[in-house]
Structures are given as structure tokens and as C-alpha cells.
Design a protein around this motif. Sequence first.
Motif, PDB file in Angstrom:
ATOM      1  N   LEU A   1      15.622  22.891  42.160  1.00 10.83           N
ATOM      2  CA  LEU A   1      14.989  24.425  42.227  1.00 10.83           C
ATOM      3  C   LEU A   1      14.832  24.216  44.221  1.00 10.83           C
ATOM      4  O   LEU A   1      15.146  23.553  45.018  1.00 10.83           O
ATOM      5  CB  LEU A   1      13.447  23.116  42.644  1.00 10.83           C
ATOM      6  N   GLY A   2      15.698  25.733  44.193  1.00 10.53           N
ATOM      7  CA  GLY A   2      15.669  25.738  45.820  1.00 10.53           C
ATOM      8  C   GLY A   2      17.111  27.057  46.038  1.00 10.53           C
ATOM      9  O   GLY A   2      18.210  27.146  44.891  1.00 10.53           O
ATOM     10  N   PRO A   3      16.838  27.128  47.610  1.00  8.74           N
ATOM     11  CA  PRO A   3      17.869  28.358  47.159  1.00  8.74           C
ATOM     12  C   PRO A   3      19.253  27.844  47.559  1.00  8.74           C
ATOM     13  O   PRO A   3      20.787  29.080  47.553  1.00  8.74           O
ATOM     14  CB  PRO A   3      17.516  29.330  48.330  1.00  8.74           C
ATOM     15  N   GLU A   4      19.626  26.439  48.009  1.00 12.91           N
ATOM     16  CA  GLU A   4      20.668  26.576  48.704  1.00 12.91           C
ATOM     17  C   GLU A   4      21.916  26.215  47.286  1.00 12.91           C
ATOM     18  O   GLU A   4      22.238  25.079  46.841  1.00 12.91           O
ATOM     19  CB  GLU A   4      20.887  25.492  49.802  1.00 12.91           C
ATOM     20  N   ALA A   5      22.463  27.660  47.186  1.00 10.80           N
ATOM     21  CA  ALA A   5      24.079  27.091  46.045  1.00 10.80           C
ATOM     22  C   ALA A   5      24.852  26.529  46.539  1.00 10.80           C
ATOM     23  O   ALA A   5      25.385  24.830  45.358  1.00 10.80           O
ATOM     24  CB  ALA A   5      24.476  28.323  46.348  1.00 10.80           C
ATOM     25  N   TYR A   6      25.097  25.287  47.269  1.00 12.37           N
ATOM     26  CA  TYR A   6      26.225  24.393  48.024  1.00 12.37           C
ATOM     27  C   TYR A   6      24.985  23.170  47.134  1.00 12.37           C
ATOM     28  O   TYR A   6      26.366  22.141  46.485  1.00 12.37           O
ATOM     29  CB  TYR A   6      26.470  24.051  49.182  1.00 12.37           C
ATOM     30  N   VAL A   7      23.891  22.773  47.603  1.00  8.22           N
ATOM     31  CA  VAL A   7      23.651  21.944  47.208  1.00  8.22           C
ATOM     32  C   VAL A   7      23.234  20.838  45.501  1.00  8.22           C
ATOM     33  O   VAL A   7      23.720  20.622  44.636  1.00  8.22           O
ATOM     34  CB  VAL A   7      22.613  20.787  47.787  1.00  8.22           C
ATOM     35  N   ALA A   8      23.141  22.308  44.806  1.00  5.35           N
ATOM     36  CA  ALA A   8      23.223  22.707  43.860  1.00  5.35           C
ATOM     37  C   ALA A   8      24.580  22.110  43.046  1.00  5.35           C
ATOM     38  O   ALA A   8      24.518  21.713  42.293  1.00  5.35           O
ATOM     39  CB  ALA A   8      22.376  23.884  42.971  1.00  5.35           C
ATOM     40  N   GLY A   9      25.291  23.160  43.528  1.00  9.49           N
ATOM     41  CA  GLY A   9      26.675  22.794  43.166  1.00  9.49           C
ATOM     42  C   GLY A   9      27.156  21.061  42.789  1.00  9.49           C
ATOM     43  O   GLY A   9      27.569  21.026  42.150  1.00  9.49           O
ATOM     44  N   ARG A  10      26.707  21.113  44.150  1.00  3.48           N
ATOM     45  CA  ARG A  10      27.246  19.204  44.219  1.00  3.48           C
ATOM     46  C   ARG A  10      26.779  18.598  43.578  1.00  3.48           C
ATOM     47  O   ARG A  10      27.270  17.386  42.552  1.00  3.48           O
ATOM     48  CB  ARG A  10      26.135  18.472  45.402  1.00  3.48           C
TER      49      ARG A  10
END
Lengths: 396, 341
Positions: B35-44
Amino acid sequence: MSATEELPGVWADLPGQDQAVEALRRAAALGAPSHAWLFTGPPGSGRSNAARSFAAALQCDAADPDGRGCGQCRPCRTVMAGIHPDVALIATEKVAYQIDDVRQLISKAQDRPSSGKWRIIIVEDADRMTERTTNVLLKSIEEPPPHTVWILCAPSPADVLVTVRSRCRPVTLGVPSRTAVAELLVRRDGLTPEQADFAARVSQSHIGIARRLARDEGARQRRDRTVRLPLRLGTVSDAVIAAGDLVELSTTEASSSAEERGAADTASLRESLGLEADAPVPPQLRSQFKALEELNKRRAKRGVNDSLDRALIDLTTFYRDVLTLQLSTGSELVNAYLERELAEIAHRSTPEQTLARIDYIAEARRRITANVQPLLAMEAMMAGLLPARNQGEPRV
Amino acid sequence: MVANKPAGSSRSSGTRAGTGPNWRQAVPAPLILLLGPEAYVAGRVLDSIRQQVKERDGGAEVTTFDASTYQRGELLLAASPSLFGDSKVIEAMSLATMNEDFLEDVQAYAASPATDVVMVLHHSGGNRGKKVLDALKAAGAVVIDCQPLKKDAEKVDFVSQEFKAARRRILPEATRALVAAVGSDLAELAAACTQLAQDTTGDIDQETVDRYFGGRVEATGFKVADAALSGRGPTALGTLRHALATGTDPVPIVAALAMKLRQVAKVAGQRKSSGMLAKELGMPPWQVQQAQEQARYFSHDDLVRCLRLVAEADAQVKGASRDPQYAVERAVTGIALAARR
């Protein structure tokens, strides 16, 4: 027709426009008006009222052609009340017309009149159209259906495109005299002659503003505060704070009225869509509410701009008076009740400085329409209004 | 704990369900919700989950959906057991713009998730599909927060975590220098960390960071304005160039100049204490103090000239001039020259 003679019927409330009224009456009597008209005149000269009176005269039922615009028959009364089905009064509440609004007008212009003799479309602020939007109108203004009459209103012929100007018959209204405006205020709005004279004087014969100033105590106070602003400017800190006050005043005023309107509009949209007051908006309908919000934002922005512009015009009258005193032209002061303060400022500065200050105000007005942050434009202006540091000597 | 700051405080809807585990410790589970807009963290997280599953089972099958272009039935197809008993990873992206088909299929799937499937879903925020999120949470999905890092302290923390994961040591001032140089974008910051960790040996100090990222500054309108109002002309112009070159629009830079100048003008010539001024002007005390300090560089007439200069620049960047960049530069130069140190 002499200026003192009481005008009959729908023409009564157009003080000091005898020439224009005469031309309009003749056109109405002939019964074959041009298909497009351009009413021009400074703000407050009664452009849209003149347009409305003319529309009433065209629709009038009076038997005698010279008596058209009787003010008694049903068409006259409904047009003047703004409820005649064949007379559309269009004004925008945004900063400028949107192209879609104008396209709708054009399709409306194709309709035959339903009960009257003409279908009349009055565009109250034709100057608020961008070039692209105006171009959409051109074809329809040039050759409308036989029963359609366009009436455009603008402050000056230069405010509309030359291609529009050339397609319209011009009607020029002048600035009515102070006495004419005061007389109207006494007769129509029941003010005392003193009140009416004061209001007509400080509004510089702007009929609408004169009436508001005469009726609304708050508006009078706001104007007084604005005009006195230059008296309390001393340091740059004063200037910035005064600018902040002025902008905040107009913003809160405009946004509170816009918010009220917005809430009412949302409620009525919900009602017409059959939604309960607190029911969630289904996704299919969300765009309609978005559009309403957008409209409201535009309205608020226009409100802020308009109220700042009004304040700046009031402020200009102060320096106009100062200049009048400095050049001893002997013409009447707009803010005669501030004569002592005006004389003091006139004594302390030079006509060159006063002219420069009037220019600063005009520049701020221009900048606000050019989308500069209102606060910044006002600050720069106020900084320009500050008294010169070496008093008595003009700055080189 | 980097990405794990208390969430949900700014949102009224119930899409946030408190804090989940730190994204660095994410392990495969039947349902994982990012959940959340930070795509980098999601990608990790996606990478790490995929890798962990593959370590366990080399033949694992990875399927990726875009929830906005999903077609009915695809999910069931992807989640049905394979003939060879391979484990499966299903990744569903952009849930914030999911279509109706996806909404219904996921709701049905969440009611009985397959145990041998790892499903990771990324929702970047907003109200779309709140029902699905609630259903997933009710089905016991692991919720991982992917909030963007806003404060410098959080970014500093992120950098030290990165180096800790790489088993390297970075000195505190080097961390700060790195954040100051490339901190605006998390992906860029992480890439810088990886580069430093791979290319250098030993402890990482300020000198190393300067060698790799020296001369780069995160330039914002406020930094430009501060430098100009303190009379540091060269710094102001340098920062302005950086800001313009990295894509900052001239309009917000002028707005920042106007705001700072306004504060200075408000306190100029006032003989009151900063505390009293703060109360009177409705500004925080530190702002008043900073403005008072800068106000000392200006004479009264200078301030008048600067106010007019900035207003003119605002008109110019909004269309009155053909070269908005020159307009800002002129205003910045004018202010910096007017400030006498």
C-alpha cells in the motif's frame, strides 16, 4: 427630446443616454432591426440595461410603432424581469467564456422565437471571450436566421475582435452625468438627494456601484478603508501588510460567497440526480460533480479578481483627486469628504510622483488579469505608493 | 524501520490498517498487499519475494497483471494448480486504477486463496477498490507500507539501512552529503548507494561521496531565495542554474522568492522583539528571526525596488516575456546585488 423630459416606459432607467436611446427607439419603431448590435460604453453606463430595454421594445405589443417599449404590456414586463422565453441574457461568472458555452449559444440562436417576434440573445460581457472563442461566433453573428437578433455588450469597441466589430451595428453609450445618476437613484431607489449625490460622486457615475454604495453600509466602509490606505503607508513593512490585508479581504469575501453557491449547487445536483444528501456518489456520476467543483473554482477566482479590481479603481480616485489639487484644475473632487488629507498629500508630493503612482495602480490591475499572484502584484503596487523618503523633493 | 512510519494519519478512509512489517523483511505469503505510492519500495519488495520463491523452487512460475487492463478469468487461470506442482507467484500492479473484472475476481479469490500461490498486489493509494482492500485484509493479507520518504532524517536512515544490508560502513557526514546530493528521488538514492558499495572499498567517508557526487546539489526555489536574500550572489545563481537544469519550473522559484522577500519586508524596520513580531504577523519565531537577519542587508528603498522586481518577474514568467529563465535570473541577481553584506 430634451434631457429633462421624462422618458417613457422601458427607457426610463437610462440616465444621460438620450442620443443612444433615440437611435434605439427609431430602430424599434421601424420593426426591422439589424441582426447584430454592439453596445459599448464605460462600466456602469448601463450597457446591459440598454440592451434589455431595446430587447423589450423589439418584443413590445404596443399598437403605435413609436410607442414601442411601453413598459406596460406583457412582453415588456417579462423581458425587463429577465423571464421572457425568447430573450436570453448571457453573462459568464468565470474569468472568460469557455468555447463550449458559446457553442451552446449558437445552437440556441437557430431556434425560432416561441412567442415573441424575435429571438434575442444578449451577451453581457463580450469582452470576456478569447480570440478562439469569438471566432466560433463569427458565422452566426454574420448571418443568423431571419428572426434572430444578437446584442453584444463590451466596454469599448476595441475589446472585441475587429471581425466581430465589423459585423455589428454600434451603439455608443456615454458616461452619464452625476446629476443624472443621482436623479435616477432618488426616483428609482428612493434615496435622499444627499445620499444619492454622494454615491453618484464617489462611484464616478457607475450606476450599479452607486446603488450598492448607497444601500450597503459594509460596501461604503470597505470603500472608505481602501481610499484611506495611502494615508497609513509609511514603511515597506506597512506596504506589505496593507497588501496582505487587501488581498485577504477580497479573497475571504469572494470565497465565502463561492462556497455558499457551491454547496447550494451540489445540493441541487444531488436532488436532480436522485441522490440522498449523504449518499456516496457512484463512479458514473462523479464527473458531473467534478465539473461543478471546477466551475466553482473558476467563479471564486473571478470573484477575487473583480473585487481587487474594484478596490484598485477606488484607490485610483484618491490619486486622481491629489493630481487635481496639485494641478489646480478646479474640477470636482471625487473624494470631497477627504479634502484636508488630500490637500496634505498634494502638498507633500509632486504631480510627477502622483502620475507615477496612478501608473503603478494601473500596472497592478493589468498584472492581476495577466495571472500574476494577486498578493505579489498588490505588494509591488503598494511599495510604489510609499511616500518618497526625502520628503518635499522629487526623486530623480 | 524506514518505510514503516505510522501510516493512515493523513487519510480519513480506512484503507490503511496500521503498520505492517518492514518492507525489508517481507517474506512470501499467500496474500501480500503493498500500500502506498512509492513505486521503488514496491519494486524492491516484488523483487525480493520473487527471488525468495525462486530460491526455494527453481521452476517457479511468475505471472504479472495490470489491474487496469485485466480480463475476467485470467486470475483463476494463473492460480490453478500446475501439473508439475511448481510454486507460483502472481503479481498484480496498479490496483488504484483496477477495472470491474479485476475487482470481482480478486474478491472471489480472496475468499479462498490457494495456499501454494504467492500473490503480491500493489495499490498506490486513493479510494478505488476499497472493498477489495478490505476483503484482502480480512483474508489475512500481509500489508506492507510503501509510503514515500519525505523528511531528510528518513532518507538518512534509508541510506544507513542500505549500507548495512550491503555489510558496509558509511560515516554519518557522508550519509548526509549523499542525501543532500541525490536525495530527491528514492530510486536514484538507492542506485547511488549500490554504486558506492560496489565501486569502493573500506569505510565510506565524505571524500568518497564528494568524488562520486560532488557538485550536485538538490536545488529548490527556497534555497535559491535564501541565498539571494542573504546576498550570496554566486551561490544563488549557481543554485538557480541547478534548479532550472534539473527541471524546476521558473514559476515556483519566483513564488519562493516572493514569499521570502515578503517575510523580510514585513519585519524590516520594525523595532519589536522577534517574539512579539511572530505573534503579530502570525509567523513562526524562527522564520521571523531568519527574516530579521536578512532584513539587515537591505535598505528601505532596496526592498521597494526588490518587491517591484519580483512582481515584474512573476508577470514575465507567466507569459509577458519570451524567456522566463532569464526573468528569474534577473530577479535573483537584482536581489543578491541589492543585499549588502
